[in-house]
Scaffold this active site. Structure first.
Site, PDB file in Angstrom:
ATOM      1  N   LYS A 192       0.920  -1.049  -0.011  1.00 41.68           N
ATOM      2  CA  LYS A 192       0.086   0.086  -0.075  1.00 41.68           C
ATOM      3  C   LYS A 192       0.735   1.248  -0.064  1.00 41.68           C
ATOM      4  O   LYS A 192       0.273   2.213  -0.429  1.00 41.68           O
ATOM      5  CB  LYS A 192      -0.888   0.069   1.218  1.00 41.68           C
ATOM      6  CG  LYS A 192      -1.979  -1.064   1.082  1.00 41.68           C
ATOM      7  CD  LYS A 192      -3.083  -1.210   1.904  1.00 41.68           C
ATOM      8  CE  LYS A 192      -4.113  -2.285   1.448  1.00 41.68           C
ATOM      9  NZ  LYS A 192      -3.520  -3.847   1.662  1.00 41.68           N
TER      10      LYS A 192
HETATM   11  C1  LIG Z   1      -4.311  -4.865   1.207  1.00 45.35           C
HETATM   12  C2  LIG Z   1      -3.495  -6.101   1.159  1.00 45.35           C
HETATM   13  C3  LIG Z   1      -3.973  -7.060   0.200  1.00 45.35           C
HETATM   14  C4  LIG Z   1      -5.198  -6.909  -0.465  1.00 45.35           C
HETATM   15  O1  LIG Z   1      -5.365  -5.819  -1.431  1.00 45.35           O
HETATM   16  P1  LIG Z   1      -6.683  -5.343  -2.278  1.00 45.35           P
HETATM   17  O2  LIG Z   1      -6.215  -4.246  -3.075  1.00 45.35           O
HETATM   18  O3  LIG Z   1      -7.371  -4.949  -1.013  1.00 45.35           O
HETATM   19  O4  LIG Z   1      -7.166  -6.266  -3.022  1.00 45.35           O
HETATM   20  C5  LIG Z   1      -3.244  -8.050   0.168  1.00 45.35           C
HETATM   21  N1  LIG Z   1      -1.963  -8.376   0.809  1.00 45.35           N
HETATM   22  C6  LIG Z   1      -1.581  -7.464   1.965  1.00 45.35           C
HETATM   23  C7  LIG Z   1      -0.425  -7.543   2.364  1.00 45.35           C
HETATM   24  C8  LIG Z   1      -2.375  -6.233   1.949  1.00 45.35           C
HETATM   25  O5  LIG Z   1      -1.975  -5.183   2.787  1.00 45.35           O
END
Ligand SMILES: *Cc1c(COP(=O)(O)O)cnc(C)c1O
Length: 465
Positions: free
Chosen positions: A112
């Site tokens: 993120k």
């Molecule tokens: C947020 C997250 C996901 C999922 O991603 P999305 O965009 O919500 O599908 C998968 N793995 C990790 C480690 C995350 O932080």
């Protein structure tokens, strides 16, 4: 560039307003009026270029008309300069024709950061230009919160309130949020699930008075700017492995459908893609949809991959808009049905269209641990539980070895040390820059799953008005 809401009842907006608004006023999600296309020549020219430069090239057409357009090169260089790896999102080969793309070299060790580090800089730029301020409210099942907090901490024009489900994030994830000692950062532990937190945030956005008074903004993956920033690593991986001359497959551990939707956006922009593989844990609403054509919400079950413990994947609405032939009327009808009955079904044609691009696989905790152990044994690489689900899904659902497959590694193994140690006997150490995490004091409030209580809390602490 203008953006419209999937639900068709909100005004069209330019990039800066979409950035600040997040969710559209009608409850829909913003999409660009058209997808700018990266020509084969442009793609070929991006091969081997620095990440920040590719990012600016890919995003520029989407910022047409934005006050940040001229600063885009600098903003990208600044945001991606904060990553601990000089390639930002490096590719590591795991086996023949299978690569792992490490998206976890940002400040909070999760993918993120890739979008949110840039978003922090974009917010700052646009808000100074407008001489205004915002209150960011977000829900997190773990990683979004810390990544958003790191992106917004100490910013003059931003207050940030992050709701997390009490006791349902890992200790590392909680500490990454609650140990940030900045006056504009407010952590709230809600007595409920992640879906409860997400519903509270949506409800705050759907309260027009509160929204205007606080200048609410979102950093959830409902914000189109985040999707946009996430398309970039699909492009860098694809051009490194042969685009535009041959297609790729990507495997994506999926929760809110934001990351994998960015892959779909890259495909719409001309990146040749054979398949997008969705990996889920026991909370497998998406995998069931791609198998059966029925979207059906169930109870959220806690797993070893908490960032995917989600039953309602908000970004799916963006794909749904395309699957319904771009009809907002039909989309509102389907979403209404989903809200009332907790389920909906699409026509066989629409399901077929989805299946032409997507496929899904699910893994329970034991299978996830087995995959972490296998990859450690065979390749000497430690994967976190989310990333392991992506790798397992890549191996299961790739169509042929002639097409390179890239599994996205969304978190650093040290973010989930207990699961990794259980699977491999190895306890992955935190990188140097986070080594003092367990020594710092935590700061958060525990609040009930109650909209009025949360709103009062935000009002009392934000600097808006
Ligand atoms: C947020 C997250 C996901 C999922 O991603 P999305 O965009 O919500 O599908 C998968 N793995 C990790 C480690 C995350 O932080």
């Amino acid at each position: 560039m203008q953006y419209f809401s999937t639900r068709g009842q909100a005004p069209r907006l330019g990039f800066d307003d979409v950035l600040l608004a997040g969710l559209a006023e009608d409850g829909g999600l913003y999409l660009p009026e058209s997808w700018p296309v990266l020509s084969p020549d442009t793609l070929a020219g991006l091969s081997g270029r620095p990440y920040a430069e590719v990012a600016a090239t890919v995003m520029r057409p989407f910022l047409a008309g934005s006050c940040a357009l001229d600063a885009l090169d600098d903003l990208c260089a600044r945001a991606y300069g904060r990553f601990a790896h000089s390639a930002t999102c490096p590719l590591v080969q795991l086996e023949e024709s299978l690569w792992v793309q490490e998206l976890f070299h940002g400040p909070t060790l999760a993918f993120k950061d890739v979008a949110l580090q840039l978003l922090g800089d974009l917010f700052d730029h646009v808000l100074s230009h407008r001489d205004s301020r915002i209150t960011i409210v977000g829900a997190t099942s773990g990683d979004t919160g810390s990544a958003a907090i790191e992106a917004c901490r100490d910013r003059e024009r931003v207050d940030i309130f992050i709701l997390h489900p009490k006791g349902r994030t890992s200790e590392v994830q909680r500490r990454q949020m609650t140990t940030v000692d900045s006056a504009n950062v407010h952590n709230i532990a809600v007595e409920g699930t992640f879906d409860d937190c997400q519903a509270l945030v949506k409800a705050m956005f759907n309260d027009p008075g509160f929204r205007a008074e606080q200048g609410l903004a979102a950093v959830n993956s409902i914000n189109f700017a985040r999707i946009l920033a996430q398309t970039v690593y699909y492009v860098t991986a694809a051009v490194a492995l042969g685009a535009p001359y041959r297609p790729m497959t990507f495997a994506v551990p999926t929760g809110n459908f934001g990351n994998v939707f960015a892959g779909y956006a890259a495909k719409r922009m001309g990146v040749p893609m054979e398949r997008l593989i969705v990996g889920s844990n026991r909370n497998d609403i998406l995998t069931r949809f791609f198998e059966t054509g029925k979207m059906e919400a169930r109870e959220v079950a806690p797993t070893l991959s908490p960032s995917m413990d989600i039953q309602v994947s908000s970004n799916f609405e963006r794909l749904l808009h395309d699957l319904l032939g771009g009809s907002s009327v039909e989309l509102v009808r389907v979403m209404e049905r989903f809200k009332q009955a907790g389920r909906f079904e699409l026509t066989p044609e629409a399901v077929e269209e989805a299946r032409n691009v997507f496929a899904g696989a699910r893994y329970d905790d034991d299978e996830t641990l087995a995959e972490i152990a296998r990859v450690w044994r065979e390749a000497g690489m430690l994967l976190d539980p989310h990333s392991a689900i992506g790798v397992a899904a890549a191996r299961k659902l790739r169509l042929s070895r002639a097409v390179p497959v890239v599994a996205l590694a969304t978190a650093h193994p040290a973010k989930f040390p207990d699961a990794v140690e259980r699977a491999t006997g190895q306890r992955p150490p935190l990188p140097e820059r986070l080594a003092d995490l367990y020594d710092k004091a935590e700061r958060y409030e525990i609040l009930p799953n109650d909209l009025a209580a949360i709103q009062a809390h935000v009002r009392a602490r934000s600097r808006a008005r």
